[in-house]
Design a protein around this motif. Structure first.
Motif, PDB file in Angstrom:
ATOM      1  N   TYR A   1     -31.104  86.790 -27.856  1.00 15.97           N
ATOM      2  CA  TYR A   1     -31.100  86.746 -29.318  1.00 15.97           C
ATOM      3  C   TYR A   1     -30.849  88.135 -29.872  1.00 15.97           C
ATOM      4  O   TYR A   1     -31.480  89.099 -29.441  1.00 15.97           O
ATOM      5  CB  TYR A   1     -32.444  86.248 -29.858  1.00 15.97           C
ATOM      6  CG  TYR A   1     -32.762  84.841 -29.444  1.00 15.97           C
ATOM      7  CD1 TYR A   1     -32.364  83.763 -30.211  1.00 15.97           C
ATOM      8  CD2 TYR A   1     -33.452  84.587 -28.260  1.00 15.97           C
ATOM      9  CE1 TYR A   1     -32.643  82.466 -29.826  1.00 15.97           C
ATOM     10  CE2 TYR A   1     -33.734  83.293 -27.860  1.00 15.97           C
ATOM     11  CZ  TYR A   1     -33.323  82.240 -28.650  1.00 15.97           C
ATOM     12  OH  TYR A   1     -33.595  80.963 -28.261  1.00 15.97           O
ATOM     13  N   TRP A   2     -29.943  88.233 -30.837  1.00 17.07           N
ATOM     14  CA  TRP A   2     -29.788  89.466 -31.595  1.00 17.07           C
ATOM     15  C   TRP A   2     -30.588  89.355 -32.882  1.00 17.07           C
ATOM     16  O   TRP A   2     -30.849  90.332 -33.551  1.00 17.07           O
ATOM     17  CB  TRP A   2     -28.323  89.700 -31.944  1.00 17.07           C
ATOM     18  CG  TRP A   2     -27.434  89.983 -30.767  1.00 17.07           C
ATOM     19  CD1 TRP A   2     -27.760  89.936 -29.432  1.00 17.07           C
ATOM     20  CD2 TRP A   2     -26.067  90.360 -30.823  1.00 17.07           C
ATOM     21  NE1 TRP A   2     -26.687  90.256 -28.670  1.00 17.07           N
ATOM     22  CE2 TRP A   2     -25.617  90.523 -29.484  1.00 17.07           C
ATOM     23  CE3 TRP A   2     -25.176  90.574 -31.863  1.00 17.07           C
ATOM     24  CZ2 TRP A   2     -24.315  90.896 -29.190  1.00 17.07           C
ATOM     25  CZ3 TRP A   2     -23.880  90.935 -31.570  1.00 17.07           C
ATOM     26  CH2 TRP A   2     -23.451  91.108 -30.233  1.00 17.07           C
ATOM     27  N   ASN A   3     -30.946  88.147 -33.219  1.00 14.00           N
ATOM     28  CA  ASN A   3     -31.679  87.831 -34.439  1.00 14.00           C
ATOM     29  C   ASN A   3     -32.634  86.702 -34.067  1.00 14.00           C
ATOM     30  O   ASN A   3     -32.199  85.664 -33.602  1.00 14.00           O
ATOM     31  CB  ASN A   3     -30.668  87.379 -35.503  1.00 14.00           C
ATOM     32  CG  ASN A   3     -31.329  86.916 -36.763  1.00 14.00           C
ATOM     33  OD1 ASN A   3     -32.273  87.522 -37.230  1.00 14.00           O
ATOM     34  ND2 ASN A   3     -30.836  85.832 -37.323  1.00 14.00           N
TER      35      ASN A   3
ATOM     36  N   THR B   1     -36.488  88.752 -37.098  1.00 15.38           N
ATOM     37  CA  THR B   1     -36.466  90.107 -36.558  1.00 15.38           C
ATOM     38  C   THR B   1     -35.103  90.385 -35.928  1.00 15.38           C
ATOM     39  O   THR B   1     -34.460  89.492 -35.392  1.00 15.38           O
ATOM     40  CB  THR B   1     -37.569  90.301 -35.502  1.00 15.38           C
ATOM     41  OG1 THR B   1     -37.393  89.354 -34.448  1.00 15.38           O
ATOM     42  CG2 THR B   1     -38.950  90.121 -36.114  1.00 15.38           C
ATOM     43  N   MET B   2     -34.686  91.617 -36.033  1.00 15.35           N
ATOM     44  CA  MET B   2     -33.397  92.053 -35.508  1.00 15.35           C
ATOM     45  C   MET B   2     -33.442  93.563 -35.348  1.00 15.35           C
ATOM     46  O   MET B   2     -34.466  94.169 -35.650  1.00 15.35           O
ATOM     47  CB  MET B   2     -32.260  91.642 -36.447  1.00 15.35           C
ATOM     48  CG  MET B   2     -32.107  92.422 -37.737  1.00 15.35           C
ATOM     49  SD  MET B   2     -33.269  92.173 -39.098  1.00 15.35           S
ATOM     50  CE  MET B   2     -33.184  90.473 -39.435  1.00 15.35           C
TER      51      MET B   2
ATOM     52  N   ALA C   1     -33.121  99.876 -24.558  1.00 15.94           N
ATOM     53  CA  ALA C   1     -33.965  98.694 -24.725  1.00 15.94           C
ATOM     54  C   ALA C   1     -35.435  99.051 -24.546  1.00 15.94           C
ATOM     55  O   ALA C   1     -36.309  98.553 -25.263  1.00 15.94           O
ATOM     56  CB  ALA C   1     -33.555  97.604 -23.737  1.00 15.94           C
ATOM     57  N   MET C   2     -35.707  99.942 -23.599  1.00 13.32           N
ATOM     58  CA  MET C   2     -37.087 100.393 -23.375  1.00 13.32           C
ATOM     59  C   MET C   2     -37.578 101.252 -24.533  1.00 13.32           C
ATOM     60  O   MET C   2     -38.758 101.231 -24.874  1.00 13.32           O
ATOM     61  CB  MET C   2     -37.192 101.159 -22.064  1.00 13.32           C
ATOM     62  CG  MET C   2     -37.021 100.282 -20.839  1.00 13.32           C
ATOM     63  SD  MET C   2     -37.177 101.225 -19.320  1.00 13.32           S
ATOM     64  CE  MET C   2     -35.451 101.520 -18.928  1.00 13.32           C
ATOM     65  N   ALA C   3     -36.686 102.008 -25.144  1.00 14.53           N
ATOM     66  CA  ALA C   3     -37.059 102.908 -26.239  1.00 14.53           C
ATOM     67  C   ALA C   3     -37.237 102.178 -27.568  1.00 14.53           C
ATOM     68  O   ALA C   3     -37.913 102.688 -28.460  1.00 14.53           O
ATOM     69  CB  ALA C   3     -36.013 103.999 -26.396  1.00 14.53           C
ATOM     70  N   CYS C   4     -36.644 101.002 -27.699  1.00  9.50           N
ATOM     71  CA  CYS C   4     -36.727 100.265 -28.968  1.00  9.50           C
ATOM     72  C   CYS C   4     -38.128  99.671 -29.142  1.00  9.50           C
ATOM     73  O   CYS C   4     -38.543  98.825 -28.348  1.00  9.50           O
ATOM     74  CB  CYS C   4     -35.690  99.147 -29.014  1.00  9.50           C
ATOM     75  SG  CYS C   4     -35.810  98.148 -30.521  1.00  9.50           S
TER      76      CYS C   4
ATOM     77  N   ALA D   1     -35.524  94.707 -29.895  1.00  8.20           N
ATOM     78  CA  ALA D   1     -34.342  94.163 -30.566  1.00  8.20           C
ATOM     79  C   ALA D   1     -33.074  94.181 -29.722  1.00  8.20           C
ATOM     80  O   ALA D   1     -32.017  93.810 -30.203  1.00  8.20           O
ATOM     81  CB  ALA D   1     -34.093  94.932 -31.865  1.00  8.20           C
ATOM     82  N   ARG D   2     -33.178  94.604 -28.472  1.00  5.54           N
ATOM     83  CA  ARG D   2     -31.995  94.681 -27.618  1.00  5.54           C
ATOM     84  C   ARG D   2     -32.107  93.685 -26.476  1.00  5.54           C
ATOM     85  O   ARG D   2     -33.195  93.355 -26.036  1.00  5.54           O
ATOM     86  CB  ARG D   2     -31.832  96.100 -27.075  1.00  5.54           C
ATOM     87  CG  ARG D   2     -31.421  97.033 -28.181  1.00  5.54           C
ATOM     88  CD  ARG D   2     -31.478  98.485 -27.779  1.00  5.54           C
ATOM     89  NE  ARG D   2     -30.929  99.262 -28.876  1.00  5.54           N
ATOM     90  CZ  ARG D   2     -29.787  99.929 -28.815  1.00  5.54           C
ATOM     91  NH1 ARG D   2     -29.085  99.962 -27.715  1.00  5.54           N
ATOM     92  NH2 ARG D   2     -29.342 100.577 -29.864  1.00  5.54           N
ATOM     93  N   THR D   3     -30.969  93.234 -26.030  1.00  7.65           N
ATOM     94  CA  THR D   3     -30.924  92.272 -24.941  1.00  7.65           C
ATOM     95  C   THR D   3     -29.896  92.738 -23.907  1.00  7.65           C
ATOM     96  O   THR D   3     -28.933  93.423 -24.262  1.00  7.65           O
ATOM     97  CB  THR D   3     -30.589  90.861 -25.479  1.00  7.65           C
ATOM     98  OG1 THR D   3     -30.648  89.928 -24.415  1.00  7.65           O
ATOM     99  CG2 THR D   3     -29.243  90.806 -26.135  1.00  7.65           C
ATOM    100  N   PHE D   4     -30.114  92.379 -22.674  1.00  7.09           N
ATOM    101  CA  PHE D   4     -29.207  92.792 -21.603  1.00  7.09           C
ATOM    102  C   PHE D   4     -28.289  91.633 -21.244  1.00  7.09           C
ATOM    103  O   PHE D   4     -28.746  90.550 -20.903  1.00  7.09           O
ATOM    104  CB  PHE D   4     -29.999  93.241 -20.362  1.00  7.09           C
ATOM    105  CG  PHE D   4     -29.141  93.775 -19.262  1.00  7.09           C
ATOM    106  CD1 PHE D   4     -28.397  94.930 -19.426  1.00  7.09           C
ATOM    107  CD2 PHE D   4     -29.070  93.119 -18.042  1.00  7.09           C
ATOM    108  CE1 PHE D   4     -27.598  95.437 -18.399  1.00  7.09           C
ATOM    109  CE2 PHE D   4     -28.273  93.614 -17.003  1.00  7.09           C
ATOM    110  CZ  PHE D   4     -27.538  94.769 -17.197  1.00  7.09           C
TER     111      PHE D   4
END
Length: 194
Positions: A34-36, A57-58, A99-102, A106-109
């Motif tokens: 999900y990006w959103n 959330t995004m 992704a770890m820092a967010c 909100a990030r996906t691999f």
């Protein structure tokens, strides 16, 4: 300076998930990613005083994005012209530091392409004069998109009309998230997601 961002009026959001679906379709987001994402907040309280609301959330397109500072290749970057945070897929090595820092998850691999992905505020649609897909499809007209630095923009007007007590954001851990949420106490009490 321009700061393109999103305002979500939670007093209006009905949790229909149209924004999630439109985002996935428009951006070809993989199944299970999900990006959103629409979160259900609650129910909280004791009957008959129960509160609940929906929280889309995004990527928060932060003014000081941690994800940019940790990216070893410069794949994650912030555009100077409008503050939008993007990922250059050609430079991304899939290390997932961003992704770890967010702090908002909100990030996906993308396992197939071995790159990190996230909300782009549909810059490809903006380039042809359109609004992001989630804004266009919002049945409750709860999503507002525009330049937060322009006092005449729809986002600035919505925030001013709501009043400071009803304007919320995700917790600021030094990154200054730009996405704002409107939630009046008559609807529900704002709860921190993280």
């Amino acid at each position: 300076m321009t700061k393109m961002t999103m305002v979500v009026d939670l007093d209006r959001c009905i949790g229909c998930y149209a924004c999630e679906i439109a985002c996935k379709q428009e951006n070809d987001v993989n199944l299970g990613s999900y990006w959103n994402k629409v979160q259900t907040m609650g129910p909280y309280g004791d009957f008959p005083h129960v509160e609940m609301y929906f929280l889309p959330t995004m990527c928060q397109h932060c003014s000081s994005p941690t994800c940019v500072s940790v990216c070893p290749t410069g794949a994650t970057y912030q555009r100077d012209e409008d503050g939008i945070v993007l990922i250059d897929r050609e430079k991304c090595i899939g290390c997932q530091y961003c992704a770890m820092a967010c702090p908002y998850g909100a990030r996906t691999f993308n396992k197939k392409q071995k790159v990190v992905e996230k909300c782009t505020l549909c810059v490809h649609l903006q380039a042809v004069g359109e609004k992001p897909a989630c804004v266009k499809c919002c049945t409750a007209e709860a999503r507002i998109f525009g330049d937060a630095e322009d006092p005449a923009s729809d986002v600035s007007k919505a925030l001013a009309e709501a009043g400071a007590d009803a304007v919320h954001s995700m917790p600021d851990v030094g990154n200054n998230p730009s996405v704002k949420y409107i939630l009046h106490s008559k609807t529900a009490t704002w709860k921190e997601l993280i």
